[in-house]
Design a protein around this motif. Structure first.
Motif: not given
Length: 147
Positions: A72-98
């Motif tokens: 269905a698409g992206f929402s502002e809370p999802q974008v903010q949650a991703m930004a927060t996760a990326l900022e809080g990561a203590t090292g490299p990040v792997l994101a996955y979907c289908r």
């Protein structure tokens, strides 16, 4: 999916199609500190359940967060949650979907919201085999808003 298909989007950030439990070990070997699951549960009968990936990640000492994105698409809370996760990561990040596409698009939206150049994001995604064209106007708007 078997065999890791981690695609570098930039320094310390990777996108991937659906991962399996063996990919968690490959992520650990790569030094991944955070796995972000952008796939909703039950999207496909053959996907590895998020809680199973989370348990394997935690057993390997890797942080895990789920930020599910439907078609269905992206929402502002999802974008903010991703930004927060990326900022809080203590090292490299792997994101996955289908396929890795939604993870890449959400990463780009989060980075644009933090002021990264949409042109730079598009080039990085393109090098990894992903196209930001469908969200380009949104990237431009988020980048302009953060300026």
């Amino acid at each position: 999916m078997t065999g890791s298909d981690f695609r570098a989007l930039g320094e310390g950030i990777y996108a991937s199609p659906q991962i399996d439990l063996a990919d968690v070990a490959a992520a650990k070997a790569l030094g991944i500190a955070l796995i972000i699951n952008n796939r909703p549960e039950g999207e496909s009968p053959d996907q590895i359940a998020g809680p199973d990936i989370a348990a394997a990640a935690h057993a390997a000492g890797i942080d895990y967060v789920a930020i599910p994105v439907t078609h269905a698409g992206f929402s502002e809370p999802q974008v903010q949650a991703m930004a927060t996760a990326l900022e809080g990561a203590t090292g490299p990040v792997l994101a996955y979907c289908r396929s890795g596409t939604r993870s890449t698009l959400l990463w780009a939206l989060a980075r644009a919201a933090q002021g990264d150049s949409p042109d730079d994001l598009a080039m990085a995604a393109g090098r990894a085999g992903y196209d930001l064209g469908p969200i380009r106007s949104l990237l431009d708007m988020l980048a302009a808003r953060s300026a």
